[in-house]
Design an enzyme around this catalytic site. Structure first.
Site: not given
Ligand code: BGC
Length: 763
Positions: A286
Site C-alpha cells: 500500500d
Molecule cells: C489506500 C489504497 C489505495 C492506495 C493508492 C492508499 O492510501 O489505502 O487503498 O489503493 O492508497 O491510492
C-alpha cells in the site's frame, strides 16, 4: 539500540535463508527468463518500483522530464495515478522505445466504483444483493479505463468491516464474509473478463490483505487483534474467493495482525496466499507501506524495511522507493535475497505478460475509443440501474412512500439534496461533479403537473450552523409531505475517516427534530457511506429510504423510487446499530452462555441502556409490496462430505405492485466442538415478482460450507445444520434442517464457497 536493529534485520534475513527452497516459484515463460537473464540489478529493482505519475485528483500531474528520464533508464516498473489515452501512450513509448530492454510500463489507478461513469459506492452496490450489479459496474469501469490506457485497478476492496466507525466500510461489501466473497468474485470477473489479454479488461487487486477492516475501535490503520478463527472464517474468505476467481494482484494492508505488520507478514503473504492458496500474482504494497514498517517498530531503517517487505512477499513498492534505494546494498550484503528479488520481478513481468503488454504495449489506449465509450449513454444506463437496485427502504409506515399523486406541495429539506459532489463518494477516479444528476432536479422533472417543490437546506452535515432551521420549518409547515435529506457528505467516510459517534453530523439532528415537530408526514432520505445511528429519526419519522452515495445517476434513481416508478429492493449489507457505543455489533456473532434477553432483570449478554436488537438488522429492506413464503423443502435429511443438499422455498408477491424480494438463507451449527455463530448467511437470491406471481428459489450447498477453522485446517463436523430462510436476518419465515453424516475436511474458507442458486416461476 544497535543490537535491536540488528535483530530485526537478521530475523528478516534468516527467514529468507531458511525458506528460499520452499519459496513458491512464480509462473515463468521463456520471454520472462530471457529478460531476467539480461537485467541489471537496477533494472530489476526498477520493475519493483511504483511511482506516482500524478495525484489522485490530478492524474498525470507528475509526469515531467525527470520521470521520463527514470522510465528511460528502466528505473520504474509501474505508475499510479496516470490515465488518458494520449498521456499513457506517450510515456509508454518512452518505456518501450527508449529504455534498454523495452519493458512496458504498467499503469494503475484507484478505480473503485467507476472510472468516469461513477457508480454507487461499493457498500451501496453490495446492498443490491445482486452480484451482477457489481460485475456490470466493474465491466463498465474496465471498458472506460482500458480505453484511457489504464491497465490495473486497486479494486475490489474485499475487507470485511464489522465496525462501521471504520470509514473505509464504504469501499467494501459490509460485515458479512459470504456476501463479501460473492461481491469480490463479481468484481474480479467484471474487471478482468475471461482473459486479461482481451480488450476492455483491466487487472484487479484484492485489497487490503488482510484484516484491515478489523481495525481496533474502528480507527483506520489500527491493529487487528483477532483470533486465528476470526481471521480465517470472517476476514480471509473474500480474499480466497478473489484469488480463486483469478484476481491479478493483491495489496498488502497497513495494519498489523497479531502484532506483525502485513507488509512484513511472511506467514500470510507467502505461507498462506502463495503457499496454501497457490495464488501466483504480484503483491503490491500500500502507499508508503514498506516505509511504514519503521514507525510500526519492526524495522530500524529503510534498508531493514525493504528487506523485510521483500522477504515477506511484497513484490512492488508503491511510492516509498525504498526497494530502489536500499535493496541493492542489501542484496550485495546478503546474496540469499537475490532469488527473492528475481521471483518478485518474475511476478511483475508475468502480470505484464498476462495483460498482453509485451505484444501490444498500448493495449487499447485509443483517444477515439476513449471518447466513444467514456460516460456513454449505455454506461449511464448501467449506472442508473445499479443506483436503483442499491436503494434500501428501511421503514414505511402508513404507506408514506411512494409519494401519493394527491400530494401538491413537497418540501425537500436538507443540504445534501443538492450536493452532487457527495454522490461521487470518497473515490471518484475521473468522475466529475458536473456529470452527476442530483436529486432536486430529478424530482422536479418527475412530480405530477401542478405539484410544487420547495427546497430549504436547513442544515448541512459539516456545520453546526442552525440559522437555516426556521426557514426549513416554515417550508415544512406549508407542505403536504416533507422529504428530509440528511446523512454524511462524501468526505466523512473513506480512508482515514473514522468517526467515534455515528449520529447525524452537524446540525442535522436539530433540523430533523424541528421538522418532525411540525407533525407533517416526513420521509427521510438518507445519504451516507456507512450505517448511521438514527434511533431518534427512526422512532419518529414514518418512512426512511437509504440511498448511500449513488453516483452519476443518483438523482433520477432516488426520484424514481420516491414517486413509485421503481420499487426499492436493496438490503442492508451491514447492521444499523442503536448507538455508537454498541459497536461492533454484527448479526453473525457467537451465542453466549447467557443469550441476550429483553428482560433487564436477568443477567444476560447485553447493555442495560439499550434494547438487545440492532436498529435495522443485516439483510433488512422493505418493498412497496409484501411477500409470502411457503415452507422449506430440504431434498435429503443426511448429507455426506462431498455430496450436496438442495433447499427450496416458494415466494409469492402478495401485494398489488411489482417488487423485488431478496430471499436469504441462513444456517447454524447448533452443537459443534466450538461455539458457532447464531446465524451465517449461506445463500441469497434477488427475485423480481409481478403482483400475485410466485417463484420457487433453491439453494444447493455442500458440507464444506459449514467447515470450521481448526488449527490450520477446515474441519467438517458431523451433526445437525439448522436452516433459516427469510427476508432478513431477523425476519425468518421458514425453517428446516439436515444432518452432516460424517466427518470430513474442507479445502477453502467455508464462507468463500458459493451456493448455487436457482429460481423458477411457479404456475
Ligand atoms: C489506500 C489504497 C489505495 C492506495 C493508492 C492508499 O492510501 O489505502 O487503498 O489503493 O492508497 O491510492
Amino acid at each position: 539500540m544497535v543490537g535491536k536493529l540488528m535483530t530485526a534485520l537478521s530475523i528478516a534475513l534468516c527467514l529468507t535463508a531458511a525458506s528460499i527452497a520452499a519459496e513458491p516459484h512464480p509462473p515463468a515463460s521463456h520471454r520472462i527468463e530471457s529478460l531476467l537473464a539480461r537485467m541489471t540489478i537496477e533494472e530489476k529493482l526498477g520493475q519493483l518500483t511504483q511511482l506516482p505519475g500524478g495525484r489522485q485528483k490530478a492524474v498525470n500531474s507528475r509526469i515531467d522530464d525527470a520521470l521520463r528520464e527514470r522510465v528511460r533508464r528502466g528505473q520504474v516498473g509501474s505508475l499510479l495515478n496516470v490515465a488518458g489515452a494520449d498521456a499513457t501512450r506517450a510515456l509508454q513509448r518512452v518505456a518501450v522505445e527508449e529504455s534498454r530492454l523495452g519493458i512496458p510500463l504498467l499503469y494503475a489507478l484507484d478505480i473503485i466504483h467507476g472510472y468516469r461513469t461513477i457508480f454507487p459506492v461499493p457498500l451501496a452496490m453490495a446492498a443490491a444483493f445482486d452480484p451482477t450489479v457489481s460485475e456490470r459496474a466493474a465491466r463498465v469501469a474496465a471498458v472506460e479505463a482500458s480505453a484511457a490506457g489504464v491497465h490495473w485497478t486497486f479494486s475490489p476492496m474485499v475487507d470485511v468491516a464489522p465496525d462501521p466507525r471504520w470509514g473505509r466500510i464504504v469501499e467494501g461489501s459490509g460485515e458479512d464474509p459470504y456476501l463479501g466473497s460473492a461481491m469480490a468474485v463479481a468484481q474480479v470477473r467484471g474487471y478482468q473478463g475471461d482473459d486479461l489479454a482481451m480488450p476492455g479488461t483491466i487487472m484487479a487487486t484484492a485489497k487490503h490483505f488482510a484484516a484491515y477492516g478489523a481495525a481496533l475501535g474502528g480507527r483506520d490503520y489500527d491493529s487487528a487483534e483477532i483470533s486465528e478463527r476470526t481471521l480465517n472464517e470472517i476476514h480471509l474468505p473474500p480474499f480466497h474467493a478473489a484469488a480463486a476467481a483469478g484476481a491479478g494482484s493483491f495489496m498488502a494492508a497497513f495494519n498489523t495482525v497479531s502484532g506483525l505488520p502485513m507488509h512484513a507478514n511472511r506467514p500470510l503473504l507467502t505461507g498462506l496466499l502463495r503457499g496454501q492458496w497457490t495464488w501466483q500474482g504480484p503483491v503490491v504494497s500500500d502507499w508508503m507501506g514498506v516505509a511504514e514498517l519503521i514507525p510500526h517498530g519492526v524495522a530500524g531503517n529503510g534498508a531493514e524495511a525493504a528487506a523485510l517487505a521483500l522477504a515477506a512477499g511484497v513484490d512492488i513498492d508503491m511510492s516509498s522507493e525504498l526497494y530502489f534505494t536500499q535493496l541493492r546494498a542489501a542484496v550485495e550484503r546478503d546474496p540469499t535475497l537475490l532469488p527473492l528479488l528475481d521471483h518478485a520481478v518474475r511476478r511483475v513481468l508475468a502480470a505484464k505478460e498476462r495483460l498482453g503488454l509485451f505484444d501490444d504495449p498500448y493495449r487499447g489506449a485509443d483517444p477515439a475509443r476513449e471518447a466513444a465509450v467514456t460516460l456513454s449513454a449505455e454506461h449511464r444506463a448501467a449506472a442508473r440501474e445499479a443506483a436503483l437496485r442499491s436503494i434500501v427502504l428501511l421503514k414505511n409506515e402508513g404507506g408514506v412512500l411512494p409519494i401519493a399523486r394527491t400530494v401538491r406541495r413537497v418540501a425537500v429539506i436538507g443540504a445534501l439534496a443538492d450536493d452532487s459532489d457527495s454522490q461521487l463518494g470518497s473515490w471518484r477516479a475521473l468522475g466529475r461533479e458536473e456529470d452527476v444528476r442530483p436529486l432536486l432536479a430529478a424530482l422536479r422533472e418527475r412530480l405530477p403537473e401542478g405539484a410544487e417543490l420547495v427546497h430549504e437546506p436547513g442544515a448541512s452535515p459539516h456545520s453546526d450552523d442552525r440559522s437555516g432551521i426556521p426557514r426549513a420549518v416554515e417550508a415544512a409547515r406549508r407542505a403536504d409531505l416533507v422529504l428530509l435529506v440528511v446523512g454524511e457528505d462524501f468526505d466523512m467516510s473513506g480512508e482515514a475517516r473514522s468517526r467515534s459517534d455515528l449520529s447525524l453530523p452537524g446540525a442535522q439532528q436539530a433540523l430533523a427534530d424541528a421538522v418532525l415537530d411540525t407533525g407533517k408526514p416526513v420521509a427521510v432520505v438518507l445519504m451516507n457511506g456507512r450505517p448511521l445511528v438514527i434511533d431518534r429519526l427512526a422512532a419518529r419519522a414514518p418512512a426512511i429510504l437509504e440511498t448511500w452515495f449513488l453516483g452519476v445517476e443518483a438523482g433520477p434513481a432516488i426520484a424514481d423510487v420516491l414517486i413509485g416508478r421503481a420499487a426499492p429492493g436493496g438490503r442492508l449489507p451491514v447492521s444499523f446499530p442503536r448507538a455508537s457505543g454498541a459497536l461492533p455489533f454484527t448479526y453473525n456473532r457467537l451465542p453466549s452462555g447467557r443469550p441476550a434477553d429483553p428482560d433487564i432483570t436477568r443477567d444476560t449478554v447485553r447493555y442495560h441502556d439499550l434494547p438487545v436488537t440492532p436498529l435495522f438488522p443485516f439483510g433488512h429492506g422493505l418493498s412497496y409490496t409484501s411477500f409470502d413464503y411457503g415452507s422449506l423443502a430440504v431434498d435429503r435429511a443426511s448429507v455426506a462430505p462431498g455430496e450436496s443438499v438442495t433447499i427450496s422455498v416458494t415466494v409469492r408477491n402478495a401485494g398489488r405492485v411489482a417488487g423485488d424480494e431478496v430471499v436469504q438463507l441462513y444456517a447454524r451449527d447448533p452443537v459443534a466442538s466450538v461455539s458457532r455463530p447464531v446465524q451465517e448467511l449461506r445463500g441469497f437470491r434477488r427475485i423480481a415478482l409481478a403482483p400475485g406471481k410466485a417463484k420457487r428459489v433453491s439453494f444447493t450447498l455442500t458440507p464444506a460450507q459449514f467447515a470450521i477453522w481448526d488449527d490450520g485446517r477446515w474441519r467438517i463436523e458431523p451433526g445437525e445444520i439448522q436452516l433459516m430462510v427469510g427476508s432478513s436476518s431477523a425476519d425468518i419465515r421458514s425453517r428446516g434442517a439436515f444432518r452432516i453424516a460424517a466427518e470430513g475436511e474442507g479445502h477453502a474458507p467455508a464462507a468463500a464457497l458459493a451456493t448455487v442458486t436457482r429460481e423458477e416461476t411457479v404456475r
